[in-house]
Design a protein around this motif. Structure first.
Motif, PDB file in Angstrom:
ATOM      1  N   THR A   1      11.657 -48.600 -30.222  1.00  0.00           N
ATOM      2  CA  THR A   1      10.728 -49.635 -30.684  1.00  0.00           C
ATOM      3  C   THR A   1      11.326 -50.371 -31.872  1.00  0.00           C
ATOM      4  OG1 THR A   1       9.600 -48.087 -32.163  1.00  0.00           O
ATOM      5  CG2 THR A   1       8.711 -48.340 -29.936  1.00  0.00           C
ATOM      6  N   TYR A   2      10.908 -51.627 -32.033  1.00  0.00           N
ATOM      7  CA  TYR A   2      11.419 -52.365 -33.172  1.00  0.00           C
ATOM      8  C   TYR A   2      10.927 -51.713 -34.459  1.00  0.00           C
ATOM      9  CZ  TYR A   2      13.710 -56.094 -35.553  1.00  0.00           C
ATOM     10  OH  TYR A   2      14.598 -56.779 -36.334  1.00  0.00           O
ATOM     11  N   GLY A   3      11.817 -51.634 -35.436  1.00  0.00           N
ATOM     12  CA  GLY A   3      11.547 -50.870 -36.643  1.00  0.00           C
ATOM     13  C   GLY A   3      12.218 -49.523 -36.609  1.00  0.00           C
TER      14      GLY A   3
ATOM     15  N   ALA B   1      15.551 -46.920 -36.283  1.00  0.00           N
ATOM     16  CA  ALA B   1      16.707 -46.853 -37.183  1.00  0.00           C
ATOM     17  C   ALA B   1      17.815 -47.834 -36.810  1.00  0.00           C
ATOM     18  CB  ALA B   1      17.256 -45.432 -37.221  1.00  0.00           C
ATOM     19  N   ILE B   2      18.090 -48.027 -35.516  1.00  0.00           N
ATOM     20  CA  ILE B   2      19.195 -48.908 -35.139  1.00  0.00           C
ATOM     21  C   ILE B   2      18.925 -50.338 -35.605  1.00  0.00           C
ATOM     22  CG2 ILE B   2      18.329 -49.480 -32.823  1.00  0.00           C
ATOM     23  CD1 ILE B   2      21.987 -48.692 -33.647  1.00  0.00           C
ATOM     24  N   PHE B   3      17.676 -50.763 -35.553  1.00  0.00           N
ATOM     25  CA  PHE B   3      17.332 -52.123 -35.963  1.00  0.00           C
ATOM     26  C   PHE B   3      17.332 -52.260 -37.485  1.00  0.00           C
ATOM     27  CE2 PHE B   3      14.916 -51.201 -31.991  1.00  0.00           C
ATOM     28  CZ  PHE B   3      15.779 -51.876 -31.141  1.00  0.00           C
ATOM     29  N   ARG B   4      16.868 -51.239 -38.167  1.00  0.00           N
ATOM     30  CA  ARG B   4      16.895 -51.269 -39.632  1.00  0.00           C
ATOM     31  C   ARG B   4      18.336 -51.291 -40.127  1.00  0.00           C
ATOM     32  NH1 ARG B   4      13.288 -46.188 -40.713  1.00  0.00           N
ATOM     33  NH2 ARG B   4      13.686 -46.626 -42.917  1.00  0.00           N
ATOM     34  N   TRP B   5      19.216 -50.582 -39.427  1.00  0.00           N
ATOM     35  CA  TRP B   5      20.634 -50.617 -39.790  1.00  0.00           C
ATOM     36  C   TRP B   5      21.197 -52.026 -39.630  1.00  0.00           C
ATOM     37  CZ3 TRP B   5      25.001 -50.243 -36.006  1.00  0.00           C
ATOM     38  CH2 TRP B   5      26.233 -50.270 -36.660  1.00  0.00           C
TER      39      TRP B   5
ATOM     40  N   LEU C   1      22.876 -50.243 -26.453  1.00  0.00           N
ATOM     41  CA  LEU C   1      23.291 -51.643 -26.333  1.00  0.00           C
ATOM     42  C   LEU C   1      22.155 -52.500 -25.782  1.00  0.00           C
ATOM     43  CD1 LEU C   1      25.561 -53.707 -26.627  1.00  0.00           C
ATOM     44  CD2 LEU C   1      26.167 -53.249 -24.275  1.00  0.00           C
ATOM     45  N   ASP C   2      21.446 -51.996 -24.789  1.00  0.00           N
ATOM     46  CA  ASP C   2      20.302 -52.754 -24.244  1.00  0.00           C
ATOM     47  C   ASP C   2      19.326 -53.112 -25.361  1.00  0.00           C
ATOM     48  OD1 ASP C   2      21.392 -52.437 -21.719  1.00  0.00           O
ATOM     49  OD2 ASP C   2      20.048 -50.800 -21.149  1.00  0.00           O
ATOM     50  N   ALA C   3      19.035 -52.147 -26.228  1.00  0.00           N
ATOM     51  CA  ALA C   3      18.080 -52.375 -27.310  1.00  0.00           C
ATOM     52  C   ALA C   3      18.611 -53.397 -28.305  1.00  0.00           C
ATOM     53  CB  ALA C   3      17.782 -51.050 -28.021  1.00  0.00           C
ATOM     54  N   ILE C   4      19.884 -53.309 -28.651  1.00  0.00           N
ATOM     55  CA  ILE C   4      20.467 -54.274 -29.595  1.00  0.00           C
ATOM     56  C   ILE C   4      20.425 -55.676 -29.008  1.00  0.00           C
ATOM     57  CG2 ILE C   4      22.608 -54.962 -30.741  1.00  0.00           C
ATOM     58  CD1 ILE C   4      23.280 -51.963 -30.973  1.00  0.00           C
ATOM     59  N   GLU C   5      20.736 -55.804 -27.729  1.00  0.00           N
ATOM     60  CA  GLU C   5      20.719 -57.131 -27.102  1.00  0.00           C
ATOM     61  C   GLU C   5      19.314 -57.715 -27.088  1.00  0.00           C
ATOM     62  OE1 GLU C   5      22.581 -56.355 -23.342  1.00  0.00           O
ATOM     63  OE2 GLU C   5      24.570 -56.956 -24.087  1.00  0.00           O
ATOM     64  N   ARG C   6      18.306 -56.888 -26.866  1.00  0.00           N
ATOM     65  CA  ARG C   6      16.924 -57.380 -26.881  1.00  0.00           C
ATOM     66  C   ARG C   6      16.511 -57.856 -28.273  1.00  0.00           C
ATOM     67  NH1 ARG C   6      15.990 -52.760 -23.657  1.00  0.00           N
ATOM     68  NH2 ARG C   6      15.061 -51.670 -25.456  1.00  0.00           N
TER      69      ARG C   6
ATOM     70  N   THR D   1      23.083 -40.620 -39.689  1.00  0.00           N
ATOM     71  CA  THR D   1      21.817 -41.025 -40.294  1.00  0.00           C
ATOM     72  C   THR D   1      21.838 -42.515 -40.617  1.00  0.00           C
ATOM     73  OG1 THR D   1      22.447 -40.658 -42.618  1.00  0.00           O
ATOM     74  CG2 THR D   1      21.616 -38.746 -41.376  1.00  0.00           C
ATOM     75  N   LEU D   2      20.648 -43.071 -40.777  1.00  0.00           N
ATOM     76  CA  LEU D   2      20.533 -44.485 -41.124  1.00  0.00           C
ATOM     77  C   LEU D   2      21.188 -44.770 -42.472  1.00  0.00           C
ATOM     78  CD1 LEU D   2      19.419 -47.358 -40.919  1.00  0.00           C
ATOM     79  CD2 LEU D   2      17.202 -46.476 -41.710  1.00  0.00           C
ATOM     80  N   MET D   3      20.919 -43.947 -43.467  1.00  0.00           N
ATOM     81  CA  MET D   3      21.522 -44.165 -44.783  1.00  0.00           C
ATOM     82  C   MET D   3      23.043 -44.136 -44.690  1.00  0.00           C
ATOM     83  SD  MET D   3      20.980 -42.012 -48.310  1.00  0.00           S
ATOM     84  CE  MET D   3      22.198 -42.034 -49.617  1.00  0.00           C
TER      85      MET D   3
END
Length: 295
Positions: free
Chosen positions: A21-23, A25-29, A51-56, A130-132
């Protein structure tokens, strides 16, 4: 004429929690690091659903360095392990791996996940879970390329409010002492340092020889790893009283207290945006040199 540095190549994956979901860790990074990724021209060899999520998300829209790898069930993570170990054809091996791990996802302990971490440690390459850690490592690579520090990340590098854990397995204790001696002023900037057993004793002896006040420890000692020291520090991490772990792991020796080591790593991943772990002398050295440049 200064030679152009080679293009950095990293494997990239994230467990479902961190990309669903948006929000996550991958998107916050990417919100914090996309500019740095573009500045570096970093190639990200990215496993299927991540990759699918990043492209979206469009957070790296049009970026040519985003390269598709197979879905996990089709061997995508296994391919990352192989590429950390050696390159494909005439290419260099990957420079590291970013794998944002959800510690309760069963796939986080699949053989390919464990092997990816182990091979990164074996070959002295960053394994970032981790995100950090992911946000910080893009800044480390930027600093190593001579780019100006990103002021938005100053809080991450404000060590006056942070606690650092320093841990080393038996075969690497000498390297930990050498590392601490080489970067003593940097490590002394932390508000607190903690460690386990013999490593703490040896680091305190080093500090006292360097003029640290003899009436107080440079590293607050906890129990040795086999007696529960890793678990004690894991609790500090979970309570957000320890933000960083530098753990010189020996990937070649089986240990009876392996579960305690995994417990500490799991704790770091539970608080993914508040803690990070470095697991090899080579990576810790690169981190320290970059941070020292940052000032």
């Amino acid at each position: 004429m200064t030679p152009t540095p080679p293009v950095l190549r990293f494997g990239l994956a994230a467990n479902r929690l961190h990309h669903e979901t948006y929000g996550a860790a991958i998107f916050r990074w990417l919100e914090q690091s996309a500019v740095g990724i573009r500045e570096l021209g970093l190639e990200l060899y990215t496993v299927g659903r991540t990759l699918d999520a990043i492209e979206r998300s469009d957070l790296l829209k049009g970026y040519p360095g985003l390269i598709r790898y197979p879905y996990g069930r089709e061997g995508g993570l296994m391919k990352l392990v192989a590429r950390v170990t050696e390159g494909a054809g005439d290419e260099r091996p990957f420079d590291g791996a970013i794998y944002l791990i959800d510690p309760v996802d069963p796939s986080s302990i699949f053989p390919e996940a464990l092997a990816l971490k182990r091979q990164c440690i074996t070959h002295g390459r960053p394994f970032i879970s981790t995100l950090m850690g992911a946000v910080e490592w893009i800044e480390v690579e930027r600093l190593c390329r001579g780019l100006a520090p990103d002021p938005k990340l100053d809080p991450i590098f404000d060590f006056s409010r942070q606690t650092l854990a320093l841990i080393a397995h038996d075969a690497l204790k000498d390297q930990m002492v050498e590392y601490a001696a080489r970067h003593f002023d940097l490590l002394s900037r932390f508000a607190h340092r903690v460690g386990t057993g013999t490593t703490s004793r040896r680091l305190n002896e080093l500090a006292w020889s360097r003029g640290w006040p003899a009436d107080r420890p440079w590293v607050q000692p906890y129990l040795s790893g086999p007696l529960g020291g890793d678990a004690q520090i894991a609790e500090l991490v979970l309570e957000e009283r320890c933000q960083r772990v530098i753990f010189f792991e020996d990937p070649h020796v089986a240990r009876q207290h392996e579960a305690d080591i995994q417990l500490l790593e799991r704790a770091v991943r539970v608080v993914t945006d508040k803690a990070c772990c470095i697991a090899s002398p080579a990576v810790a050295g690169k981190w320290a040199e970059a941070v020292e440049r940052r000032g």
